[in-house]
Design an enzyme around this catalytic site. Structure first.
Site, mmCIF file in Angstrom:
data_model
loop_
_atom_site.group_PDB
_atom_site.id
_atom_site.type_symbol
_atom_site.label_atom_id
_atom_site.label_comp_id
_atom_site.label_asym_id
_atom_site.label_seq_id
_atom_site.Cartn_x
_atom_site.Cartn_y
_atom_site.Cartn_z
ATOM 1 N N ASP A 18 0.847 -1.188 0.000
ATOM 2 C CA ASP A 18 0.000 0.000 0.000
ATOM 3 C C ASP A 18 0.890 1.248 0.000
ATOM 4 O O ASP A 18 1.346 1.692 1.052
ATOM 5 C CB ASP A 18 -0.920 -0.017 1.237
ATOM 6 C CG ASP A 18 -1.832 1.208 1.286
ATOM 7 O OD1 ASP A 18 -1.919 1.921 0.261
ATOM 8 O OD2 ASP A 18 -2.464 1.426 2.346
ATOM 9 N N LYS A 30 1.508 8.038 0.304
ATOM 10 C CA LYS A 30 1.928 8.118 1.704
ATOM 11 C C LYS A 30 3.254 8.868 1.809
ATOM 12 O O LYS A 30 4.028 8.899 0.842
ATOM 13 C CB LYS A 30 2.123 6.704 2.261
ATOM 14 C CG LYS A 30 0.835 5.956 2.531
ATOM 15 C CD LYS A 30 1.120 4.611 3.173
ATOM 16 C CE LYS A 30 -0.143 3.787 3.372
ATOM 17 N NZ LYS A 30 -1.091 4.340 4.344
ATOM 18 N N ASP A 42 0.201 -4.804 4.825
ATOM 19 C CA ASP A 42 -1.201 -4.494 4.549
ATOM 20 C C ASP A 42 -1.967 -5.710 3.992
ATOM 21 O O ASP A 42 -3.158 -5.643 3.750
ATOM 22 C CB ASP A 42 -1.272 -3.305 3.586
ATOM 23 C CG ASP A 42 -2.455 -2.391 3.880
ATOM 24 O OD1 ASP A 42 -3.020 -2.504 4.968
ATOM 25 O OD2 ASP A 42 -2.810 -1.597 2.993
ATOM 26 N N ASP A 80 -5.638 6.377 -0.719
ATOM 27 C CA ASP A 80 -5.016 5.605 0.362
ATOM 28 C C ASP A 80 -6.068 4.889 1.222
ATOM 29 O O ASP A 80 -5.734 4.027 2.027
ATOM 30 C CB ASP A 80 -4.152 6.545 1.223
ATOM 31 C CG ASP A 80 -3.150 5.792 2.075
ATOM 32 O OD1 ASP A 80 -2.982 4.575 1.859
ATOM 33 O OD2 ASP A 80 -2.530 6.423 2.954
ATOM 34 N N GLU A 112 -7.893 2.533 0.392
ATOM 35 C CA GLU A 112 -8.099 1.553 -0.671
ATOM 36 C C GLU A 112 -8.610 0.217 -0.160
ATOM 37 O O GLU A 112 -9.313 -0.502 -0.863
ATOM 38 C CB GLU A 112 -6.787 1.337 -1.452
ATOM 39 C CG GLU A 112 -5.788 0.334 -0.830
ATOM 40 C CD GLU A 112 -5.309 0.713 0.560
ATOM 41 O OE1 GLU A 112 -5.306 1.919 0.876
ATOM 42 O OE2 GLU A 112 -4.962 -0.178 1.352
ATOM 43 N N ARG A 154 -10.859 -0.543 2.002
ATOM 44 C CA ARG A 154 -12.320 -0.614 2.087
ATOM 45 C C ARG A 154 -12.936 -0.796 0.699
ATOM 46 O O ARG A 154 -14.017 -1.370 0.571
ATOM 47 C CB ARG A 154 -12.859 0.640 2.795
ATOM 48 C CG ARG A 154 -12.565 1.929 2.101
ATOM 49 C CD ARG A 154 -12.752 3.150 2.996
ATOM 50 N NE ARG A 154 -11.664 3.315 3.964
ATOM 51 C CZ ARG A 154 -11.630 4.277 4.892
ATOM 52 N NH1 ARG A 154 -12.630 5.142 4.995
ATOM 53 N NH2 ARG A 154 -10.619 4.375 5.725
HETATM 54 N N1 BES Z 1 -3.243 0.302 5.218
HETATM 55 C C1 BES Z 1 -3.614 1.555 5.706
HETATM 56 C C2 BES Z 1 -3.901 1.561 7.209
HETATM 57 C C3 BES Z 1 -2.713 1.335 8.094
HETATM 58 C C4 BES Z 1 -1.952 2.383 8.548
HETATM 59 C C5 BES Z 1 -2.406 0.051 8.519
HETATM 60 C C6 BES Z 1 -0.877 2.156 9.359
HETATM 61 C C7 BES Z 1 -1.339 -0.172 9.352
HETATM 62 C C8 BES Z 1 -0.566 0.873 9.773
HETATM 63 C C9 BES Z 1 -4.880 2.055 4.999
HETATM 64 O O1 BES Z 1 -5.044 1.637 3.690
HETATM 65 C C10 BES Z 1 -4.794 3.551 4.994
HETATM 66 O O2 BES Z 1 -3.895 4.060 4.403
HETATM 67 N N2 BES Z 1 -5.737 4.170 5.669
HETATM 68 C C11 BES Z 1 -5.764 5.578 5.768
HETATM 69 C C12 BES Z 1 -7.203 6.012 5.644
HETATM 70 C C13 BES Z 1 -7.379 7.476 5.409
HETATM 71 C C14 BES Z 1 -6.848 7.882 4.058
HETATM 72 C C15 BES Z 1 -8.841 7.798 5.524
HETATM 73 C C16 BES Z 1 -5.183 5.980 7.113
HETATM 74 O O3 BES Z 1 -5.359 5.260 8.092
HETATM 75 O O4 BES Z 1 -4.519 7.013 7.174
HETATM 76 ZN ZN ZN Z 2 -4.090 -0.155 3.186
HETATM 77 ZN ZN ZN Z 3 -4.038 2.938 2.310
#
Ligand code: BES
Ligand code: ZN
Ligand code: ZN
Length: 478
Positions: A246, A253, A264, A323, A325, A327
Site C-alpha cells: 500500500d 503516503k 497491509d 489511500d 483503498e 475498504r
Molecule cells: N493500510 C492503511 C492503514 C494502516 C496504517 C495500517 C498504518 C497499518 C498501519 C490504509 O489503507 C490507509 O492508508 N488508511 C488511511 C485512511 C485514510 C486515508 C482515511 C489511514 O489510516 O490514514
Molecule cells: Zn491499506
Molecule cells: Zn491505504
C-alpha cells in the site's frame, strides 16, 4: 523445534537444561536464592537468570494466576535458551490450562524469520520436553494434555505460517504469489481453491477492487479457499484485506509511513492461516476464506481521487483519497463472498486504518459491527486466546460523515476523528440486509505487525486473528 510431552516426573527426564518459573513469593524460599540474588535476580516478570553449573534457567513471573504471564514468560525464556548451546530443555506442568499458554510461548516465542539473511543462525535447541507432573508433584491426565498439545501446536504453527507470509517482501509476495501460495495450501490441506484474475474480476463486475489494482505492474487476484466437512454445524465466511503493498496510490503516503506497508496483506494472510488450522483440526465447520490480493501503486493508469467507482453490489463510491483503498477492495470481496456463500456468519480482517491504533493503541484489534452480543463473544475469545480486542461503537451521526454529494457513499470521512469506525461504516454499505447482525469487522492495523518485540511477538508479522478466531469457532460452533 519439537515440543514433547512425557509420562515421567521432571526429575527422571534427561535434558541439558531445566526451566523453572519463580514468583517473587516463591523466590523467598528458593533453594538457590543466595546465588540468584548475587546475579541480580529478583523474580520480576520475564527476568531470566541461568545457573549453568546447576543446569537451571529460572524465569521470573508476577503471578501464577494468569495464562498471559506464563505465555510471555515462556516466550522470553525460550529466546534466551535458544542462544545457548544446549539441545534439550525440560519443564514441569503448571495445571492443564497453563499448558496451552506454555506451548504457545515456545512455538510463538521461538519464531525467527531469516529468509533474507545470507547467514541464518539456527538455534541448537531442538527439544522442549514437558513432564506430565505438576510443580507440586501432582500428576495430570496424559490424554487431556496430549489433546491440548496437538491442538495448540496446530494453531500456533498456523500463526507462524501467517507471520511467514506477512514478512515476505512486496516483490516476493505479489497478488499472483499469494494466489500460488493459496493453491499450494489447498493441495496440501484438501481445500477447494478458486482464483479470479483480472478477466474474472471484470466478469464479476468488481470494479472497486480492479480500480485499486490498476496502477500496479502486479495485477490483482481474488482467492477463494473452501473447507467443506460432511455435516457442518455452521457455515462461516472469512474475508481478508490482502494489499501486498500500500503506497497510498496517488494520495501517496509519506516516506516514513510507507515503510512496513508490506504488512497491509495481513488480513488476507490471517484468513489463510485460519482455514489451514481449521482443516488440520478437522473441525465440523464449513469455512470459506476470501482474499482480495491487490497492490496499491501509482502510474499513468492509476485510479484517482475524484473517480467514481461502481462496486459489485451496484453501489457507487466517490474516491476522495486513494489511500483508503482497503475498504474499496473489501467492498467488492464482501459482495462476492455474500453472493457465493450463504453463511451463518461473515467476519472480515483488515489492516484498515491508522485511526484504529490511535483509538486502541498498537496492540489491540478493533472489533466493530451491529450485534453487541456477538462482539462481546469475540472480545472474550480474544482474552481467552491471548489477543487483545476492543469494541469501537457505531452511531448514526458517524454514519453521516461518509455521505457523498456525488455518489452513493464516499470512501473517506468528512471529519478527521473516529476513522476506524467510519471505515467500518463504509463497509456496512456492502453487507446485505440479512447479514447485518451476522457480520463482525476486525481492524488489525495495530495488532498485525510490530517493529519491537512485545508479548510472544518479535519483529514483523504477529499472526493476529488466528488464535482468537480458532477460539471463537471452537466455543461458538459446537
Ligand atoms: N493500510 C492503511 C492503514 C494502516 C496504517 C495500517 C498504518 C497499518 C498501519 C490504509 O489503507 C490507509 O492508508 N488508511 C488511511 C485512511 C485514510 C486515508 C482515511 C489511514 O489510516 O490514514
Ligand atoms: Zn491499506
Ligand atoms: Zn491505504
Amino acid at each position: 523445534m519439537n515440543v514433547k510431552l512425557v509420562n515421567q516426573p521432571l526429575s527422571l527426564i534427561s535434558a541439558d537444561l531445566t526451566l523453572e518459573f519463580v514468583t517473587p513469593k516463591q523466590f523467598e524460599t528458593h533453594p538457590h536464592r543466595a546465588l540468584l540474588t548475587q546475579a541480580g535476580f529478583k523474580a520480576e516478570q520475564e527476568q531470566l537468570c541461568a545457573l549453568h553449573e546447576h543446569r537451571i534457567l529460572v524465569c521470573g513471573i508476577d503471578t501464577i494466576e494468569s495464562d498471559e504471564f506464563y505465555r510471555s514468560a515462556m516466550a522470553s525464556a525460550i529466546k534466551t535458551a535458544m542462544n545457548y548451546a544446549y539441545t534439550t530443555l525440560k519443564c514441569a506442568q503448571y495445571t492443564p490450562e497453563r499448558f496451552r499458554a506454555l506451548i504457545e510461548g515456545v512455538v510463538l516465542g521461538s519464531y525467527k524469520f531469516e529468509r533474507y539473511k545470507s547467514e541464518p543462525k539456527p538455534s541448537k535447541l531442538i527439544d522442549v520436553i514437558f513432564s506430565h507432573e505438576n510443580y507440586d508433584g501432582s500428576v495430570n491426565d496424559l490424554d487431556a494434555l496430549e489433546a491440548i498439545l496437538s491442538q495448540t501446536l496446530v494453531i500456533a504453527k498456523a500463526t507462524n505460517y501467517v507471520r511467514n507470509l506477512v514478512n515476505q517482501t512486496p516483490d516476493d509476495m505479489t497478488p499472483q504469489q499469494m494466489a500460488i501460495t493459496a493453491d499450494a495450501l489447498a493441495k496440501s490441506n484438501n481445500l477447494e481453491c478458486t482464483i479470479l484474475d483480472v478477466n474474472g474480476l471484470e466478469a464479476e463486475k468488481m470494479f472497486a477492487m480492479l480500480s485499486v489494482g490498476r496502477g500496479s505492474a502486479h495485477p490483482p487476484r481474488l482467492i477463494h479457499l473452501a473447507y467443506k466437512p460432511k455435516n457442518p454445524r455452521k457455515v462461516i465466511t472469512l474475508v481478508g484485506k490482502g494489499l501486498t503493498y500500500d503506497s497510498g496510490g496517488l494520495s501517496l503516503k509519506g516516506a516514513a509511513s510507507m515503510v512496513t506497508m508490506k504488512m497491509d496483506k495481513a488480513g488476507g494472510c490471517a484468513v489463510m492461516g485460519i482455514i489451514k488450522a481449521i482443516s488440520e483440526l478437522n473441525l465440523d465447520i464449513e469455512v470459506h476464506a476470501f482474499v482480495g490480493a491487490v497492490e496499491n501503486m501509482i502510474s499513468g493508469n492509476a485510479y484517482k481521487p475524484d473517480d467514481v467507482l461502481r462496486a459489485k453490489n451496484g453501489k457507487t463510491i466517490e474516491v476522495r483519497n486513494t489511500d483508503a483503498e482497503g475498504r474499496l477492495v473489501l467492498a467488492d470481496v464482501l459482495g462476492y463472498a455474500q453472493e457465493n456463500v450463504k453463511a451463518d456468519y461473515i467476519f472480515d480482517y483488515a489492516t484498515l486504518t491508522g485511526a484504529c491504533m490511535v483509538a486502541l493503541g498498537p496492540y489491540t484489534t478493533g472489533v466493530m459491527g451491529h450485534n453487541d452480543a456477538l462482539k462481546e463473544a469475540w472480545v472474550e475469545a480474544g482474552a481467552a486466546s491471548g489477543e487483545y480486542c476492543g469494541i469501537l461503537p457505531f452511531n448514526r451521526h458517524l454514519k453521516k460523515l461518509i455521505k457523498s454529494d456525488l455518489a452513493d457513499v464516499c470512501n473517506v470521512s468528512s471529519k478527521p476523528y473516529g476513522g476506524a469506525i467510519t471505515a467500518a461504516l463504509f463497509l456496512d454499505n456492502f453487507i446485505d440486509e440479512d447479514m447485518k447482525e451476522k457480520w463482525v469487522h476486525f481492524d488489525i492495523a495495530g495488532s498485525a505487525y510490530t517493529e519491537s518485540a512485545w508479548d510472544v511477538h518479535t519483529y514483523g508479522g504477529t499472526g493476529a486473528g488466528v488464535r482468537m478466531t480458532l477460539n471463537w469457532l471452537m466455543e461458538n460452533c459446537k
